[in-house]
Design an enzyme around this catalytic site. Structure first.
Site, PDB file in Angstrom:
ATOM      1  N   ASP A   7       0.851  -1.192   0.000  1.00  0.00           N
ATOM      2  CA  ASP A   7       0.000   0.000   0.000  1.00  0.00           C
ATOM      3  C   ASP A   7       0.886   1.242   0.000  1.00  0.00           C
ATOM      4  O   ASP A   7       1.674   1.451   0.927  1.00  0.00           O
ATOM      5  CB  ASP A   7      -0.902  -0.015   1.242  1.00  0.00           C
ATOM      6  CG  ASP A   7      -2.038   0.988   1.165  1.00  0.00           C
ATOM      7  OD1 ASP A   7      -1.844   2.062   0.574  1.00  0.00           O
ATOM      8  OD2 ASP A   7      -3.118   0.699   1.692  1.00  0.00           O
ATOM      9  N   ASP A   8       0.783   2.046  -1.042  1.00  0.00           N
ATOM     10  CA  ASP A   8       1.512   3.323  -1.141  1.00  0.00           C
ATOM     11  C   ASP A   8       3.024   3.159  -1.266  1.00  0.00           C
ATOM     12  O   ASP A   8       3.781   4.065  -0.902  1.00  0.00           O
ATOM     13  CB  ASP A   8       1.215   4.227   0.065  1.00  0.00           C
ATOM     14  CG  ASP A   8      -0.222   4.696   0.120  1.00  0.00           C
ATOM     15  OD1 ASP A   8      -1.003   4.333  -0.777  1.00  0.00           O
ATOM     16  OD2 ASP A   8      -0.573   5.401   1.087  1.00  0.00           O
ATOM     17  N   CYS A  52      -5.993   3.905  -3.465  1.00  0.00           N
ATOM     18  CA  CYS A  52      -6.300   2.553  -2.980  1.00  0.00           C
ATOM     19  C   CYS A  52      -7.523   1.897  -3.600  1.00  0.00           C
ATOM     20  O   CYS A  52      -7.430   0.860  -4.258  1.00  0.00           O
ATOM     21  CB  CYS A  52      -6.494   2.588  -1.462  1.00  0.00           C
ATOM     22  SG  CYS A  52      -5.172   3.368  -0.531  1.00  0.00           S
ATOM     23  N   HIS A 127     -10.446  -2.053   0.778  1.00  0.00           N
ATOM     24  CA  HIS A 127     -10.942  -0.898   0.022  1.00  0.00           C
ATOM     25  C   HIS A 127     -11.232  -1.228  -1.435  1.00  0.00           C
ATOM     26  O   HIS A 127     -10.382  -1.727  -2.157  1.00  0.00           O
ATOM     27  CB  HIS A 127      -9.905   0.237   0.058  1.00  0.00           C
ATOM     28  CG  HIS A 127      -9.956   1.048   1.300  1.00  0.00           C
ATOM     29  ND1 HIS A 127      -9.222   2.201   1.458  1.00  0.00           N
ATOM     30  CD2 HIS A 127     -10.652   0.898   2.444  1.00  0.00           C
ATOM     31  CE1 HIS A 127      -9.464   2.719   2.656  1.00  0.00           C
ATOM     32  NE2 HIS A 127     -10.322   1.944   3.270  1.00  0.00           N
ATOM     33  N   ASN A 315      -0.531   2.017  -5.687  1.00  0.00           N
ATOM     34  CA  ASN A 315      -0.398   3.336  -6.325  1.00  0.00           C
ATOM     35  C   ASN A 315       0.991   3.862  -5.994  1.00  0.00           C
ATOM     36  O   ASN A 315       1.752   3.227  -5.259  1.00  0.00           O
ATOM     37  CB  ASN A 315      -1.474   4.314  -5.855  1.00  0.00           C
ATOM     38  CG  ASN A 315      -1.709   4.338  -4.360  1.00  0.00           C
ATOM     39  OD1 ASN A 315      -2.764   3.920  -3.886  1.00  0.00           O
ATOM     40  ND2 ASN A 315      -0.730   4.792  -3.596  1.00  0.00           N
TER      41      ASN A 315
END
Length: 501
Positions: A7-8, A52, A127, A315
């Site tokens: 994530d990120d 997300c 998500h 992302n």
């Protein structure tokens, strides 16, 4: 199959240079992710949506946000306030409605792999993913583990605690998840010596004794146990692990934060570096479980030849992604280009690199082809890149990828559409901005930072045809998908698609 989903995590947040053109981090150490790159194929043009929920929704549905089962464009809202102005006082476009999660209809990627006979496990962040997933997913795992914890400790309310287990007055040690709560006990000597020590990388593990467990370790514990259980039963599986790391608020594991602080990083940077390496060590533990499922130190039960392993990020990072411009939440390369490595021993050439552009919509048809599942009855926007992985091809026939955003994401993103177009080995990227009805064009091979808008200068004669083609292809795609654009706030009329000559 094991799908490890960070994530990120930014394009250059890993220390390997394979997925980022030799621009691996010189600060963060990710030896386990690096090893995965050495053992498989890395993609230098791996794309996502801008944050997300839309990425997860596209991955699980195999559709762009404009797809009939998708409709997820952003996290929370398409009218997120600009933090600088505390709102949009002159909002030109009223955004359309969006979904919070895809419509499953029994056609998600999870249904597809189950149709191939794989037991399915989903543990982590949900998500954009249908929740709960309904019946037939093997374990009753909705995947809805959240990294923001609240509870009551010693009679006092605790709110907005990130990642670290709580010793709740009623629940005891908890991550507020019935699925990983059994792993929430503080770090003890046995856990440190047997689980963490094999992956030690200059970090002082004694600092952890008696401290609360980090959620990333808890998710790793669950994943390792799942692999061991499935291998013992000789039952093929699809393990989908959407980590919360390295999403804000950043909380690294104490020993790893100390390691980077000792190297001179300030507190904020050391915290982030420690979290990146915690993600890496957890990936290492999961990969080791594939190689040695029963944990006896022997590789007689190695499942590597039977296990496709994917590592990907949802992302771009929240930090610098140089030379790419931008961060999570934008359509410039820093927001949507990410590290991607895929390994399958004996099938994918080790230490190989592809510059074929791929997107989160492509995983669904790719896995379907590799599992021999017929998905011709499903409306998928993605293209299988299985033959890229096996080395049968170096290029897909597809020329274009698209992005569309009909709303506002704080100061980062306003109504716009994007097309990425390939000419041979060259990639060109064009933006259309609805509020101003203007275009921008960049040549990514020569300008990955998107600094030189080719339309601000006299367009070379040889590019005239390309510009017309890209504009027409983008508008045709918007029309074909009936992409929503919202309405003008001044008169309520629909915001039109781009006009092209």
């Amino acid at each position: 199959m094991v799908f490890l989903f960070a994530d990120d995590l930014g394009w250059t947040d890993v220390s390997t240079g394979n997925p980022n053109g030799g621009r691996g981090s010189k600060v963060y150490e990710t030896p386990n992710i690096d090893r995965l790159a050495e053992q498989g194929m890395s993609f230098t043009y791996a794309y996502t949506q801008q944050n997300c929920s839309p990425t997860r929704a596209s991955l699980v549905s195999g559709q762009y946000a404009t797809g009939p089962d998708n409709g997820v464009y952003n996290v929370r809202s398409l009218a997120r306030q600009d933090k600088r102005t505390k709102g949009f006082p002159d909002l030109p476009v009223i955004p359309p409605e969006q979904r919070k999660a895809i419509d499953d209809h029994g056609r998600s990627i999870f249904n597809m792999v189950q149709g191939a006979g794989l037991h399915t496990c989903f543990i982590g962040k949900s998500h954009g993913t249908p929740h709960p997933l309904g019946e037939g997913y093997g374990l009753d795992i909705p995947g809805d583990v959240h990294h923001i914890l609240e509870g009551t400790v010693d009679g006092k309310p605790v709110k907005n605690q990130h990642y670290m287990a709580l010793n709740d007055d009623q629940k005891g040690w908890t991550f507020l998840s019935k699925f990983i709560d059994r792993y929430a006990e503080p770090y003890d000597t046995t856990y440190i010596d047997t689980v963490l020590k094999p992956f030690r990388n200059g970090n002082e593990l004694s600092l952890l004794k008696g401290t609360p467990k980090h959620m990333t370790d808890g998710i790793g514990d669950y994943s390792v146990d799942y692999i061991r259980q499935q291998t013992a039963k000789a039952e093929p599986f699809f393990l989908y692990v959407p980590f919360h790391a390295v999403h804000t608020n950043i909380v690294g594991r104490k020993d790893l934060v100390a390691k980077y602080a000792e190297r001179g990083l300030n507190a904020r940077d050391a915290e982030y570096a420690g979290m990146v390496e915690l993600l890496d060590q957890t990936v290492g533990r999961i990969l080791q479980a594939v190689k040695d499922p029963n944990g006896d130190g022997s590789f007689d039960d190695d499942q590597s030849a039977e296990t496709l392993i994917i590592f990907y990020s949802d992302n771009g990072g929240m930090r610098g992604n140089g030379p790419l411009t931008g961060r999570k939440g934008v359509f410039t390369e820093g927001g949507i280009r990410v590290p991607l490595m895929i390994k399958w021993q004996g099938v994918i050439q080790p230490d190989s690199i592809s510059n074929q552009a791929v997107h989160c919509i492509d995983f669904y048809p790719t896995l379907a082809e590799m599992l021999n599942v017929d998905v011709s009855d499903r409306q998928l926007d993605g293209t299988s890149f299985a033959e890229i992985l096996t080395g049968e091809k170096t290029r897909l026939d597809r020329k274009n990828l698209f992005w569309h955003f009909p709303g506002y994401m704080d100061e980062r993103l306003r109504p716009s559409s994007v097309i990425l177009h390939r000419v041979g080995d060259e990639y060109y990227k064009m933006f259309y901005f609805y509020e101003t009805e203007t275009w921008e064009l960049y040549h990514l091979n020569e300008d990955p930072g998107e600094k030189a808008n080719l339309l601000e200068q006299r367009v070379p004669e040889q590019l005239n045809g390309l510009v017309r083609t890209m504009k027409r292809d983008l508008t045709a795609w918007l029309e074909d998908t009936q992409a929503p654009t919202g309405t003008w706030s001044k008169d309520g009329s629909p915001v039109p698609y781009p006009e092209v000559e």
